[in-house]
Every structure is written in structure tokens, then in C-alpha cells.
Scaffold this motif. Structure first.
Motif, PDB file in Angstrom:
ATOM      1  N   ALA A  10      -8.698   4.692  -0.983  1.00 29.09           N
ATOM      2  CA  ALA A  10      -7.244   4.517  -1.049  1.00 29.09           C
ATOM      3  C   ALA A  10      -6.849   3.200  -0.404  1.00 29.09           C
ATOM      4  O   ALA A  10      -7.575   2.664   0.443  1.00 29.09           O
ATOM      5  CB  ALA A  10      -6.520   5.668  -0.361  1.00 29.09           C
ATOM      6  N   ARG A  11      -5.707   2.690  -0.805  1.00 24.16           N
ATOM      7  CA  ARG A  11      -5.132   1.533  -0.116  1.00 24.16           C
ATOM      8  C   ARG A  11      -4.698   1.978   1.284  1.00 24.16           C
ATOM      9  O   ARG A  11      -4.173   3.087   1.461  1.00 24.16           O
ATOM     10  CB  ARG A  11      -3.933   0.996  -0.899  1.00 24.16           C
ATOM     11  N   GLN A  12      -4.920   1.112   2.263  1.00 22.23           N
ATOM     12  CA  GLN A  12      -4.538   1.425   3.632  1.00 22.23           C
ATOM     13  C   GLN A  12      -3.020   1.403   3.779  1.00 22.23           C
ATOM     14  O   GLN A  12      -2.365   0.407   3.465  1.00 22.23           O
ATOM     15  CB  GLN A  12      -5.163   0.422   4.603  1.00 22.23           C
ATOM     16  N   THR A  13      -2.459   2.516   4.198  1.00 25.68           N
ATOM     17  CA  THR A  13      -1.033   2.606   4.477  1.00 25.68           C
ATOM     18  C   THR A  13      -0.870   3.148   5.896  1.00 25.68           C
ATOM     19  O   THR A  13      -1.829   3.174   6.670  1.00 25.68           O
ATOM     20  CB  THR A  13      -0.321   3.525   3.467  1.00 25.68           C
ATOM     21  N   ARG A  14       0.304   3.621   6.235  1.00 23.63           N
ATOM     22  CA  ARG A  14       0.582   3.993   7.623  1.00 23.63           C
ATOM     23  C   ARG A  14      -0.267   5.161   8.110  1.00 23.63           C
ATOM     24  O   ARG A  14      -0.555   5.251   9.295  1.00 23.63           O
ATOM     25  CB  ARG A  14       2.073   4.283   7.772  1.00 23.63           C
ATOM     26  N   GLU A  37     -17.648  10.364   2.176  1.00 20.10           N
ATOM     27  CA  GLU A  37     -17.290   9.092   2.784  1.00 20.10           C
ATOM     28  C   GLU A  37     -15.821   8.781   2.515  1.00 20.10           C
ATOM     29  O   GLU A  37     -15.249   9.222   1.508  1.00 20.10           O
ATOM     30  CB  GLU A  37     -18.154   7.967   2.196  1.00 20.10           C
ATOM     31  N   VAL A  38     -15.224   7.999   3.412  1.00 14.56           N
ATOM     32  CA  VAL A  38     -13.836   7.576   3.277  1.00 14.56           C
ATOM     33  C   VAL A  38     -13.785   6.058   3.345  1.00 14.56           C
ATOM     34  O   VAL A  38     -14.439   5.442   4.198  1.00 14.56           O
ATOM     35  CB  VAL A  38     -12.965   8.184   4.402  1.00 14.56           C
ATOM     36  N   ALA A  39     -13.011   5.441   2.451  1.00 15.12           N
ATOM     37  CA  ALA A  39     -12.886   3.986   2.459  1.00 15.12           C
ATOM     38  C   ALA A  39     -11.449   3.599   2.144  1.00 15.12           C
ATOM     39  O   ALA A  39     -10.867   4.079   1.165  1.00 15.12           O
ATOM     40  CB  ALA A  39     -13.827   3.361   1.435  1.00 15.12           C
ATOM     41  N   THR A  40     -10.865   2.738   2.971  1.00 14.31           N
ATOM     42  CA  THR A  40      -9.532   2.213   2.711  1.00 14.31           C
ATOM     43  C   THR A  40      -9.593   0.689   2.723  1.00 14.31           C
ATOM     44  O   THR A  40     -10.457   0.092   3.362  1.00 14.31           O
ATOM     45  CB  THR A  40      -8.513   2.689   3.760  1.00 14.31           C
ATOM     46  N   TYR A  41      -8.674   0.094   2.022  1.00 15.92           N
ATOM     47  CA  TYR A  41      -8.625  -1.369   1.952  1.00 15.92           C
ATOM     48  C   TYR A  41      -7.171  -1.804   2.054  1.00 15.92           C
ATOM     49  O   TYR A  41      -6.245  -1.049   1.723  1.00 15.92           O
ATOM     50  CB  TYR A  41      -9.248  -1.874   0.652  1.00 15.92           C
ATOM     51  N   GLU A  42      -6.954  -3.045   2.499  1.00 17.61           N
ATOM     52  CA  GLU A  42      -5.592  -3.559   2.626  1.00 17.61           C
ATOM     53  C   GLU A  42      -5.138  -4.295   1.372  1.00 17.61           C
ATOM     54  O   GLU A  42      -4.051  -4.049   0.867  1.00 17.61           O
ATOM     55  CB  GLU A  42      -5.487  -4.476   3.843  1.00 17.61           C
TER      56      GLU A  42
END
Length: 262
Positions: A10-14, A37-42
Motif C-alpha cells: 500500500a501507499r504510505q499514509t497516516r 509480509e507488509v510493504a509501504t511506499y511513499e
């Protein structure tokens, strides 16, 4: 023995990482696969996630975008980043169109106002000026709720297309409404833009939390992985899926400094 992993992206949000971790913990407890696994990006999935993806050791990886519908990033940059996963990647559909999400929308609304014929339910989507996916998803849930629920009316609105969020208050026929944002985590849009455009200070409109960590969202993720597992990577339902084509064709572009031969 073939090892399997689920990768939630997911996109990194709050609070995106907290939301993803909650779903990941539930999936781990269910022992759905060997690892979750979990991955976020800005902003740049390839640059930000490449190293993380290279370290995933599973033979089969079910990559699930945790968003309402496909975006430019999930169609282009995320599949390109997934090319760095060594195992067999099964790229899943965004979970926003799961029937379980319809239940969560109604549950979020009912937390604020009991379902009745004098209540208008408003579904708030992000929308897109060029792609139909968000509208299709919101319309899907609106149609199901009109058929299955007892709301007086179910309306849709969007931040980036018409009908616009700021107009929905005037489109509602009654004076008691509940607005539910079709977002999976808290964002600048859910916390600031949507409340401002709904003019919540005027009263009459209750505003629900995003879909977030609701257990039925975990069920939606589980169901999508089960579907991809049943297809076995061959898309036996007929033809190659849209997501499968993305992971086969999208690669980092060498001229942007991120390309690398596989």
C-alpha cells in the motif's frame, strides 16, 4: 515443498502500516501461508521497495494491493517493483471490489446511524480523471447496497470527478446522511479534504471511519489469495488476467536509474 508468502502492499499514509500489520497478524494466525509480509511506499515503489522485495525467499508470492481499485502506481510502478521478487509472483486484484467490502461499508455507516428509509448513505471515492476503476468499484457497492439494504437512497461522489463531494449534500433528498469513505487507511483526503467538502460543521451528515482494520477486510484478502491459489498461476478461468499481464510486462526502465537485468 513449495513455500508461499502473502505480500500486502500500500501507499504510505497516516496509518497504512498499522492497518496492514493488523491484517497481516490475522493472516499469520490463520496459517494461510508460510509468511506474510507488509510493504509501504511513499512515491516511488521501485526505488523504495526493490531491496525489500529481493529479500523475500518464498517460492510463490501472492502480492495484494490494499486499495479500493487500480491506480497508475498499481498498474505500472508496483508491478515493475515486483520484478525484483525471486519467486513466482501471483499479482492479485485490489480488494476494493470484494463483496465483503460492501458489508464493511454498511457496518461503518450503522455505527453512526441505524439503517432506515430516512437515511441517505453516501459512498465517497477518490475517483480519477482518466481511469474508470474507482468509479466502477464505487458503483458496484452502491448497486449492491441499493438492492440489499434499507437505506432511503445510496449516493456516490468523488474527489477527482463528478458527482463531486461538495455537491452530494445538495443531491441528498433527506436531511439525515452518513458518508463512508472507500479508503483503507487514514489519509490527508479522509482527514481533511473530504470533511471540508462535506461541510460537516453544518450538521446533518455523519462521517464514518475508513474501512481500516475491520475483520471482513482480512477475509477479503484471504479470499483473493485463495482465488489466485486455485487458479494456480495459469488463470484457468480463461485467458491471462490483467494483473498477470502486468507482472509479465512491467519492468523498471533503465534510463531512470532503476532498471536492472533479470
Amino acid at each position: 515443498m513449495t513455500s508461499e508468502a502473502i505480500l500486502l502492499i500500500a501507499r504510505q499514509t497516516r496509518n497504512a502500516r498499522e492497518v496492514l500489520e493488523e491484517h497481516a497478524d490475522r493472516l499469520r494466525r490463520r496459517a494461510v501461508v508460510d509468511a506474510v509480509e507488509v510493504a509501504t511506499y511513499e512515491s516511488e515503489p521501485v526505488r523504495e521497495l526493490r531491496g525489500r522485495f529481493e529479500r523475500i525467499a518464498a517460492d510463490v508470492v501472492y502480492a495484494v494491493p490494499i486499495c479500493a481499485a487500480h491506480t497508475h502506481e498499481t498498474i505500472d510502478a508496483v508491478p515493475a517493483a515486483l520484478s525484483y521478487v525471486a519467486g513466482d509472483v501471483r499479482y492479485c486484484e485490489p480488494i476494493g471490489r470484494s463483496p465483503a467490502v460492501t458489508e464493511v461499508i454498511e457496518a461503518r455507516s450503522a455505527e453512526l446511524r441505524p439503517v432506515s428509509e430516512d437515511v441517505s448513505l453516501v459512498l465517497v471515492g477518490f475517483g480519477s480523471s482518466s481511469k474508470p476503476y474507482h468509479r466502477q468499484t464505487v458503483d458496484y457497492h452502491a448497486a449492491r447496497l441499493r438492492e440489499q439494504s434499507e437505506y432511503g437512497e445510496v449516493l456516490t461522489c468523488y474527489l477527482l470527478q463528478n458527482p463531486a463531494v461538495e455537491c452530494v449534500r445538495y443531491n441528498a433528498t433527506g436531511d439525515r446522511s452518513v458518508a463512508v469513505p472507500l479508503f483503507f487507511s487514514r489519509t490527508e483526503a479522509t482527514e481533511e479534504r473530504i470533511p471540508a467538502e462535506l461541510e460537516l460543521g453544518r450538521g446533518g451528515v455523519e462521517y464514518a471511519d475508513p474501512l481500516g482494520t475491520h475483520p471482513r477486510i482480512t477475509d477479503a484478502i484471504h479470499a483473493e489469495v485463495a482465488k489466485q491459489r486455485a487458479l494456480g498461476g495459469d488463470d484457468a478461468s480463461g485467458g491471462t488476467s490483467f494483473e498477470a499481464r502486468l507482472t509479465r510486462t512491467k519492468r523498471p526502465v533503465a534510463t531512470d536509474g532503476e532498471g536492472a537485468p533479470r
